[in-house]
Design an enzyme around this catalytic site. Structure first.
Site, PDB file in Angstrom:
ATOM      1  N   PHE A   1      18.339   4.925 -12.494  1.00  0.00           N
ATOM      2  CA  PHE A   1      19.654   4.861 -13.387  1.00  0.00           C
ATOM      3  C   PHE A   1      19.379   4.210 -14.556  1.00  0.00           C
ATOM      4  O   PHE A   1      19.990   4.471 -15.611  1.00  0.00           O
ATOM      5  CB  PHE A   1      20.575   4.334 -12.296  1.00  0.00           C
ATOM      6  CG  PHE A   1      21.707   3.392 -12.724  1.00  0.00           C
ATOM      7  CD1 PHE A   1      22.962   4.162 -12.987  1.00  0.00           C
ATOM      8  CD2 PHE A   1      21.673   2.122 -12.959  1.00  0.00           C
ATOM      9  CE1 PHE A   1      24.044   3.572 -13.505  1.00  0.00           C
ATOM     10  CE2 PHE A   1      22.640   1.542 -13.545  1.00  0.00           C
ATOM     11  CZ  PHE A   1      24.019   2.262 -13.717  1.00  0.00           C
TER      12      PHE A   1
ATOM     13  N   CYS B   1      18.791   3.698  -9.069  1.00  0.00           N
ATOM     14  CA  CYS B   1      18.398   2.089  -9.136  1.00  0.00           C
ATOM     15  C   CYS B   1      17.488   1.932 -10.436  1.00  0.00           C
ATOM     16  O   CYS B   1      18.124   2.157 -11.615  1.00  0.00           O
ATOM     17  CB  CYS B   1      17.760   1.340  -8.057  1.00  0.00           C
ATOM     18  SG  CYS B   1      18.114  -0.249  -7.844  1.00  0.00           S
TER      19      CYS B   1
ATOM     20  N   GLY C   1      12.318   0.827  -8.459  1.00  0.00           N
ATOM     21  CA  GLY C   1      10.974   0.226  -8.647  1.00  0.00           C
ATOM     22  C   GLY C   1      11.366  -1.069  -9.349  1.00  0.00           C
ATOM     23  O   GLY C   1      12.141  -1.554  -9.854  1.00  0.00           O
TER      24      GLY C   1
ATOM     25  N   GLU D   1      20.028   6.592  -0.544  1.00  0.00           N
ATOM     26  CA  GLU D   1      18.988   7.174   0.399  1.00  0.00           C
ATOM     27  C   GLU D   1      19.047   6.468   1.917  1.00  0.00           C
ATOM     28  O   GLU D   1      18.742   6.870   2.977  1.00  0.00           O
ATOM     29  CB  GLU D   1      17.578   7.149  -0.170  1.00  0.00           C
ATOM     30  CG  GLU D   1      17.164   5.857  -0.461  1.00  0.00           C
ATOM     31  CD  GLU D   1      17.124   5.523  -1.964  1.00  0.00           C
ATOM     32  OE1 GLU D   1      18.171   5.775  -2.506  1.00  0.00           O
ATOM     33  OE2 GLU D   1      16.366   4.692  -2.352  1.00  0.00           O
TER      34      GLU D   1
ATOM     35  N   TYR E   1       2.835  -0.423  -1.549  1.00  0.00           N
ATOM     36  CA  TYR E   1       1.603   0.314  -1.305  1.00  0.00           C
ATOM     37  C   TYR E   1       0.747  -0.083  -0.142  1.00  0.00           C
ATOM     38  O   TYR E   1       0.215   0.852   0.372  1.00  0.00           O
ATOM     39  CB  TYR E   1       0.652  -0.142  -2.643  1.00  0.00           C
ATOM     40  CG  TYR E   1      -0.182   1.235  -2.950  1.00  0.00           C
ATOM     41  CD1 TYR E   1       0.346   2.322  -3.570  1.00  0.00           C
ATOM     42  CD2 TYR E   1      -1.605   1.235  -2.946  1.00  0.00           C
ATOM     43  CE1 TYR E   1      -0.229   3.499  -3.810  1.00  0.00           C
ATOM     44  CE2 TYR E   1      -2.330   2.274  -3.314  1.00  0.00           C
ATOM     45  CZ  TYR E   1      -1.688   3.465  -3.518  1.00  0.00           C
ATOM     46  OH  TYR E   1      -2.515   4.470  -4.149  1.00  0.00           O
TER      47      TYR E   1
ATOM     48  N   THR F   1      -8.215   4.709  26.309  1.00  0.00           N
ATOM     49  CA  THR F   1      -6.837   4.265  26.870  1.00  0.00           C
ATOM     50  C   THR F   1      -7.203   3.239  27.879  1.00  0.00           C
ATOM     51  O   THR F   1      -6.576   2.292  28.064  1.00  0.00           O
ATOM     52  CB  THR F   1      -6.142   5.585  27.172  1.00  0.00           C
ATOM     53  OG1 THR F   1      -6.204   6.356  26.194  1.00  0.00           O
ATOM     54  CG2 THR F   1      -4.912   5.111  28.055  1.00  0.00           C
TER      55      THR F   1
ATOM     56  N   HIS G   1      21.196   2.700  -3.806  1.00  0.00           N
ATOM     57  CA  HIS G   1      20.110   3.578  -3.231  1.00  0.00           C
ATOM     58  C   HIS G   1      20.956   4.406  -2.005  1.00  0.00           C
ATOM     59  O   HIS G   1      21.048   3.804  -0.864  1.00  0.00           O
ATOM     60  CB  HIS G   1      19.270   2.568  -2.480  1.00  0.00           C
ATOM     61  CG  HIS G   1      17.984   1.830  -3.479  1.00  0.00           C
ATOM     62  ND1 HIS G   1      17.117   2.467  -3.982  1.00  0.00           N
ATOM     63  CD2 HIS G   1      18.320   0.513  -4.107  1.00  0.00           C
ATOM     64  CE1 HIS G   1      16.570   1.651  -4.677  1.00  0.00           C
ATOM     65  NE2 HIS G   1      17.336   0.450  -4.933  1.00  0.00           N
TER      66      HIS G   1
HETATM   67  N1  GLN Z   1      14.052  -3.716 -11.267  1.00  0.00           N
HETATM   68  C1  GLN Z   1      15.123  -3.350 -11.233  1.00  0.00           C
HETATM   69  C2  GLN Z   1      16.150  -4.388 -10.859  1.00  0.00           C
HETATM   70  O1  GLN Z   1      15.696  -5.277 -10.249  1.00  0.00           O
HETATM   71  C3  GLN Z   1      15.635  -1.924 -10.282  1.00  0.00           C
HETATM   72  C4  GLN Z   1      15.443  -2.333  -8.769  1.00  0.00           C
HETATM   73  C5  GLN Z   1      15.250  -1.268  -7.997  1.00  0.00           C
HETATM   74  O2  GLN Z   1      14.971  -0.082  -8.391  1.00  0.00           O
HETATM   75  N2  GLN Z   1      15.448  -1.393  -6.591  1.00  0.00           N
HETATM   76  O3  GLN Z   1      17.542  -4.362 -11.142  1.00  0.00           O
END
Ligand code: GLN
Length: 547
Positions: free
Chosen positions: A394, A391, A364, A517, A67, A202, A515
């Site tokens: 999933f 992640c 996350g 991405e 954040y 500047t 990931h």
């Molecule tokens: N928090 C989850 C883990 O540690 C997923 C991590 C993530 O999404 N980067 O496995």
């Protein structure tokens, strides 16, 4: 001349350094300007690399809150770094290592460790020369093997934190040959109330640079519009650079157009001339033009993809936005991202989710927003909406299946509910032993074996893939057989680790423990993202036929 005896550095190597500093305020996009210049040098045939200097005390970005700082970008060697490194990888088309992100924390930690080991032979250890030597060594080592190294100094000139770095830069300028060192300063040129371009900020920021012994070679002025000729002339006069060395950096609607804008401004040519590279550069007609072609290609319509996350900040999911954009470039459509707050799933955000053509649930840590993520996954599953889980996304897809298909009430990840009766996501047994030592995060590039005839095999067009990871928890091996008894299949594995999940009762439902991405590039879109956009286009076409 050389003030720096012990780096063993040979300035005759002829390696070119372009340093980039920022003035007046942060957030001017100096990283994108720098990366764009690098792209153009690469198009002209040079091997270009980059170093991002972050003057904060954190050793790396791994512990930083998205954040405040945007996403933590993960490199193939497992380095957890500033998101700007992602821009450099995407713009330059190279893979970098943790050595390309230098922080105050990293430098001080190393110097203090050396001091404790007695390596300084009883000397007083000081910022100059010990810290500055270490900074210069790191920059030169990271540049090894390239023709041109772009070094971006984070923060704004005048910050206390950046002082040791700017002092290193001053020494650097003396140690290098004139045509191996270039300093570009990016500043703000604001408009006055009556729309006049003002140069005073500047001037002040260049004065600040000069007071520490640095004279910029190039000035780039950020304004919504191009700088007027009179503005450039005034900046040149007060800041002691030729007018031709003052460049505009107007707003563009797409950051991928910045290289085109930089080229139109002639910044790349000026840089090459100043560094004595014109003779070695490919003639204009032979330069790589694929970036321009790619980003200006006509696109046919657009699709809406919901991103169900907990941070109302684009930077917190930067690489996902980018990967979706790359998939759009490959499929010839624009991808609009509809941000759905996973905490607010009950009201307006649920509607937004329903409007979307596809759904992405990102990674996350921690429990906040996981309820909303599970709801979004359920919605995607029940309504045949193309879905990609990354992640944590999933992991929550596995939890959703356990709860709503297998009826395991209270099933969860042990990270989020340590008391869950069904810890379908958990630490692996061997990780529990390691936990006390702290080092349990699985980071960086690892291989996955892909099952033949699966959606994953289709998406990757291969029987294996190598993608970047950043997680602690895994699918619990004890539950795998039962989880797979329904319409869920783990189609990607690495030993006893489940890497890819998919559903056989759905048009496109894919989750990855990794990931993807972070490996996505404008000209090499990530397969799972391309698969998602492709499935979305198919679904949209189907709906149109039905309507
Ligand atoms: N928090 C989850 C883990 O540690 C997923 C991590 C993530 O999404 N980067 O496995």
């Amino acid at each position: 001349m050389p003030t720096e005896p012990d780096t063993g550095y040979d300035p005759d190597l002829g390696r070119k350094f372009i340093f980039v500093t920022g003035g007046v305020m942060s957030g001017l996009g100096k990283g994108i300007t720098a990366a764009s210049t690098g792209r153009l040098l690469a198009n002209a045939g040079f091997d270009v690399t980059a170093v991002k200097v972050d003057p904060y005390l954190n050793v790396d970005a791994g512990t930083m809150n998205p954040y405040e700082h945007g996403e933590v970008y993960v490199l193939k060697d497992g380095g957890e770094v500033d998101l700007d490194l992602g821009n450099y990888e995407r713009f330059l088309g190279v893979d970098m290592t943790s050595d390309h992100n230098i922080t105050t924390g990293k430098t001080y930690q190393h110097v203090i460790e050396k001091e404790r080991a007695g390596d300084y032979l009883g000397k007083t250890v000081q910022i100059i020369p010990h810290v500055t030597d270490d900074i210069k060594r790191r920059i030169r080592e990271a540049a090894d093997g390239s023709d041109v190294c772009i070094v971006e100094i984070g923060g704004t000139v005048g910050d206390i934190e950046s002082m040791p770095f700017l002092e290193s830069l001053r020494q650097f300028a003396h140690e290098e040959d004139d045509d191996d060192f270039l300093l570009t300063h990016v500043t703000l040129v604001p408009n006055s109330k009556n729309g006049e371009q003002k140069t005073k900020p500047t001037q002040h920021s260049v004065k600040e640079l000069r007071s520490i012994g640095l004279q910029p070679d190039i000035l780039v002025g950020r304004n919504e519009e191009h700088l007027e000729q009179a503005t450039k002339a005034k900046i040149a006069q007060f800041c002691d650079v030729p007018t031709e060395a003052v460049f505009s950096n107007p707003d563009v609607e797409d950051i991928y157009h910045v290289p085109l804008m930089v080229e139109d401004e002639g910044l790349d040519e000026y840089v090459m001339a100043r560094l004595g590279l014109i003779g070695e550069a490919l003639p204009k007609s032979e330069r790589d033009n694929s970036w321009r072609e790619l980003v200006t290609r006509e696109r046919d319509g657009s699709v809406d993809i919901a991103l169900v996350g907990k941070y109302a900040l684009e930077d917190a999911y930067m690489s996902i936005y980018e990967a979706l954009k790359h998939a759009g470039l490959e499929q010839g459509v624009d991808v609009n991202v509809l941000w759905v707050d996973s905490d607010e799933m009950r009201d307006t955000h649920t509607e937004r989710l329903r409007e979307a053509d596809g759904i992405v649930v990102p990674g996350g840590f921690g429990s906040r927003g996981t309820g909303g993520k599970i709801e979004a996954i359920r919605y995607a599953r029940e309504h045949d909406v193309p879905f990609l889980g990354l992640c944590l996304g999933f992991q929550m897809a596995v939890v959703e299946h356990a709860r709503n298909i297998l009826g395991w009430e209270g099933a969860h990840s042990a990270e989020i509910d340590p008391e869950t009766p069904y810890p379908v996501i958990d630490l692996l047994p061997e990780q529990y032993d390691l936990q006390d030592l702290g080092g349990t995060m699985r980071l960086g590039a690892h291989d996955t074996d892909i099952q033949a005839d699966s959606l994953a095999a289709d998406v990757y067009g291969a029987d294996s893939c190598t993608e970047r990871h950043r997680h602690r928890y895994e699918v619990n091996p004890e539950y795998i057989d039962e989880l797979e008894a329904g319409d869920m299949v783990f189609s990607g594995k690495a030993g006893n680790r489940m890497e890819i999940v998919e559903r056989t009762d759905h048009p496109f439902f894919l989750g990855t423990q990794f990931h993807p991405e972070f490996r996505s590039r404008p000209d090499r879109a990530s397969p799972p993202f391309v698969g998602l956009v492709d499935a979305v286009l198919e679904q949209v076409a189907k709906k149109e036929i039905q309507a």
